[in-house]
Design a protein around this motif. Structure first.
Motif, PDB file in Angstrom:
ATOM      1  N   UNK A 143      54.945  70.722  24.806  1.00  0.00           N
ATOM      2  CA  UNK A 143      55.713  71.538  25.730  1.00  0.00           C
ATOM      3  C   UNK A 143      56.334  72.698  24.975  1.00  0.00           C
ATOM      4  N   UNK A 144      56.477  73.803  25.673  1.00  0.00           N
ATOM      5  CA  UNK A 144      57.099  75.005  25.113  1.00  0.00           C
ATOM      6  C   UNK A 144      58.318  75.359  25.959  1.00  0.00           C
ATOM      7  N   UNK A 145      59.301  75.977  25.318  1.00  0.00           N
ATOM      8  CA  UNK A 145      60.476  76.433  26.031  1.00  0.00           C
ATOM      9  C   UNK A 145      61.581  75.394  26.057  1.00  0.00           C
ATOM     10  N   UNK A 146      62.673  75.737  26.714  1.00  0.00           N
ATOM     11  CA  UNK A 146      63.825  74.846  26.822  1.00  0.00           C
ATOM     12  C   UNK A 146      63.589  73.822  27.929  1.00  0.00           C
ATOM     13  N   UNK A 147      64.471  72.844  28.006  1.00  0.00           N
ATOM     14  CA  UNK A 147      64.313  71.784  29.001  1.00  0.00           C
ATOM     15  C   UNK A 147      64.291  72.352  30.420  1.00  0.00           C
ATOM     16  N   UNK A 148      65.109  73.360  30.677  1.00  0.00           N
ATOM     17  CA  UNK A 148      65.191  73.920  32.025  1.00  0.00           C
ATOM     18  C   UNK A 148      64.000  74.822  32.353  1.00  0.00           C
ATOM     19  N   UNK A 149      63.423  75.406  31.318  1.00  0.00           N
ATOM     20  CA  UNK A 149      62.310  76.344  31.542  1.00  0.00           C
ATOM     21  C   UNK A 149      61.081  75.954  30.716  1.00  0.00           C
ATOM     22  N   UNK A 150      60.794  74.671  30.663  1.00  0.00           N
ATOM     23  CA  UNK A 150      59.703  74.201  29.820  1.00  0.00           C
ATOM     24  C   UNK A 150      58.348  74.353  30.518  1.00  0.00           C
ATOM     25  N   UNK A 151      57.332  74.556  29.698  1.00  0.00           N
ATOM     26  CA  UNK A 151      55.947  74.622  30.164  1.00  0.00           C
ATOM     27  C   UNK A 151      55.164  73.554  29.412  1.00  0.00           C
ATOM     28  N   UNK A 152      54.463  72.702  30.150  1.00  0.00           N
ATOM     29  CA  UNK A 152      53.666  71.641  29.532  1.00  0.00           C
ATOM     30  C   UNK A 152      52.244  72.144  29.333  1.00  0.00           C
ATOM     31  N   UNK A 153      51.871  72.357  28.068  1.00  0.00           N
ATOM     32  CA  UNK A 153      50.527  72.851  27.762  1.00  0.00           C
ATOM     33  C   UNK A 153      49.526  71.711  27.629  1.00  0.00           C
ATOM     34  N   UNK A 154      49.957  70.570  27.092  1.00  0.00           N
ATOM     35  CA  UNK A 154      49.134  69.368  27.016  1.00  0.00           C
ATOM     36  C   UNK A 154      49.944  68.213  27.579  1.00  0.00           C
ATOM     37  N   UNK A 155      49.283  67.388  28.404  1.00  0.00           N
ATOM     38  CA  UNK A 155      50.014  66.379  29.154  1.00  0.00           C
ATOM     39  C   UNK A 155      49.368  65.004  28.971  1.00  0.00           C
ATOM     40  N   UNK A 156      49.608  64.392  27.807  1.00  0.00           N
ATOM     41  CA  UNK A 156      49.116  63.033  27.571  1.00  0.00           C
ATOM     42  C   UNK A 156      47.630  62.950  27.292  1.00  0.00           C
ATOM     43  N   UNK A 157      47.139  63.759  26.360  1.00  0.00           N
ATOM     44  CA  UNK A 157      45.709  63.810  26.046  1.00  0.00           C
ATOM     45  C   UNK A 157      45.348  62.745  25.012  1.00  0.00           C
ATOM     46  N   UNK A 158      44.339  61.948  25.334  1.00  0.00           N
ATOM     47  CA  UNK A 158      43.814  60.939  24.412  1.00  0.00           C
ATOM     48  C   UNK A 158      42.307  61.123  24.308  1.00  0.00           C
ATOM     49  N   UNK A 159      41.815  61.336  23.093  1.00  0.00           N
ATOM     50  CA  UNK A 159      40.372  61.542  22.890  1.00  0.00           C
ATOM     51  C   UNK A 159      40.053  61.404  21.411  1.00  0.00           C
ATOM     52  N   UNK A 160      38.829  60.972  21.106  1.00  0.00           N
ATOM     53  CA  UNK A 160      38.369  60.887  19.728  1.00  0.00           C
ATOM     54  C   UNK A 160      37.085  61.672  19.539  1.00  0.00           C
ATOM     55  N   UNK A 161      36.853  62.101  18.294  1.00  0.00           N
ATOM     56  CA  UNK A 161      35.661  62.883  17.964  1.00  0.00           C
ATOM     57  C   UNK A 161      34.897  62.163  16.858  1.00  0.00           C
ATOM     58  N   UNK A 162      33.747  61.550  17.195  1.00  0.00           N
ATOM     59  CA  UNK A 162      32.980  60.792  16.206  1.00  0.00           C
ATOM     60  C   UNK A 162      32.395  61.678  15.106  1.00  0.00           C
ATOM     61  N   UNK A 163      32.172  61.086  13.964  1.00  0.00           N
ATOM     62  CA  UNK A 163      31.545  61.789  12.851  1.00  0.00           C
ATOM     63  C   UNK A 163      30.138  62.248  13.243  1.00  0.00           C
ATOM     64  N   UNK A 164      29.756  63.429  12.757  1.00  0.00           N
ATOM     65  CA  UNK A 164      28.423  63.996  13.008  1.00  0.00           C
ATOM     66  C   UNK A 164      28.173  64.216  14.498  1.00  0.00           C
ATOM     67  N   UNK A 165      29.219  64.647  15.216  1.00  0.00           N
ATOM     68  CA  UNK A 165      29.077  64.959  16.636  1.00  0.00           C
ATOM     69  C   UNK A 165      29.483  66.399  16.883  1.00  0.00           C
ATOM     70  N   UNK A 166      29.023  66.943  18.001  1.00  0.00           N
ATOM     71  CA  UNK A 166      29.298  68.322  18.401  1.00  0.00           C
ATOM     72  C   UNK A 166      29.894  68.254  19.807  1.00  0.00           C
ATOM     73  N   UNK A 167      31.178  68.579  19.925  1.00  0.00           N
ATOM     74  CA  UNK A 167      31.881  68.513  21.198  1.00  0.00           C
ATOM     75  C   UNK A 167      32.341  69.901  21.608  1.00  0.00           C
ATOM     76  N   UNK A 168      32.058  70.274  22.842  1.00  0.00           N
ATOM     77  CA  UNK A 168      32.573  71.519  23.401  1.00  0.00           C
ATOM     78  C   UNK A 168      33.756  71.191  24.312  1.00  0.00           C
ATOM     79  N   UNK A 169      34.783  72.039  24.258  1.00  0.00           N
ATOM     80  CA  UNK A 169      35.977  71.877  25.087  1.00  0.00           C
ATOM     81  C   UNK A 169      36.050  73.064  26.037  1.00  0.00           C
ATOM     82  N   UNK A 170      36.121  72.781  27.343  1.00  0.00           N
ATOM     83  CA  UNK A 170      36.112  73.837  28.347  1.00  0.00           C
ATOM     84  C   UNK A 170      37.210  73.602  29.369  1.00  0.00           C
ATOM     85  N   UNK A 171      37.546  74.653  30.099  1.00  0.00           N
ATOM     86  CA  UNK A 171      38.524  74.544  31.160  1.00  0.00           C
ATOM     87  C   UNK A 171      38.904  75.920  31.658  1.00  0.00           C
TER      88      UNK A 171
END
Length: 252
Positions: free
Chosen positions: A14-42
């Protein structure tokens, strides 16, 4: 069982103060295996850049865990974190970030020199051959095409034999043909030498070179595609954009 090189667990940012906060990531869980190629989109504003920065140790999450192999990044001092990024993480960005007065060889070996290490002739020859620039080692960046400059940046990222390479829109400044050559090079580094790559991109064609595409929206992981085609990625992104618009409309 394949070892995960990078693991994010319930990461929030989160960025900003408590009253004016912005949540950029919200509980992300993920793993990246060895010798893998992952693209991230959105969609724009989905948290892709924040995701990459937290996963790579460039930014600290507000809460949650980021592990690189056996290291928990939250426990490291800034000095230790800087050393870890220098020694075990490779970076490739849309801007090539080459030093214009340095030759190809000197740009490639810069990470080792900054670490106080000597680059062996064998290691330099290896990465220059890997990116197809063996005959350009004495050239300056200004004497190279955009695609060749990005190849230098990739070689620079590979010279330390990093555990993982993070690429942020690596083909964004390149024409279609040159972009394909760079993506084939990234794909080959996974298939031939076991490199692990995590790439943020907006381009379905670029994403189709990956083993897996994961999708972010509003700071959350909302799906993935395995062995993706450009058409399947584009279709998913179309639906994802509509979904994000509906979510924002609901908030208002």
């Amino acid at each position: 069982m394949t070892t995960e090189v990078v693991r994010l667990t319930d990461v929030r940012k989160t960025y900003g103060s408590r009253r004016n906060s912005v949540t950029a990531l919200d509980g992300v869980t993920i793993g990246f295996p060895r010798a893998s190629f992952t693209a991230v989109m959105g969609p724009s504003g989905s948290g892709k850049s924040t995701f990459l920065h937290c996963a790579a140790g460039l930014d600290r999450p507000t809460s949650g865990s980021v592990q690189l192999e056996d290291e928990e990044l939250a426990t490291l001092s800034e000095v230790a974190l800087t050393k870890l990024r220098r020694d075990r993480v490779g970076f490739v960005f849309q801007a090539f970030n080459l030093l214009p007065a340095f030759s190809v060889q000197d740009n490639v070996t810069l990470p080792l020199r900054l670490a106080g290490k000597r680059a062996s002739r064998e290691s330099v020859d290896r990465v220059l051959a890997q990116v197809g620039l063996s005959d350009r080692r004495k050239h300056l960046p200004g004497e190279l095409s955009g695609g060749q400059q990005q190849r230098v940046a990739i070689a620079r990222a590979l010279i330390t034999r990093p555990a993982v390479m993070f690429a942020d829109e690596p083909t964004g400044a390149l024409d279609t043909r040159t972009a394909r050559e760079v993506l084939n090079l990234l794909r080959a580094s996974v298939d031939q030498v076991g490199q692990t790559i995590v790439m943020v991109t907006h381009d379905p064609v670029a994403a189709s070179h990956a083993d897996r595409v994961v999708f972010l929206a509003d700071g959350r992981l909302v799906g993935e595609l395995l062995r993706p085609s450009a058409e399947a990625v584009a279709e998913r992104m179309t639906h994802l954009g509509a979904w994000a618009d509906e979510q924002h409309a609901g908030v208002r």
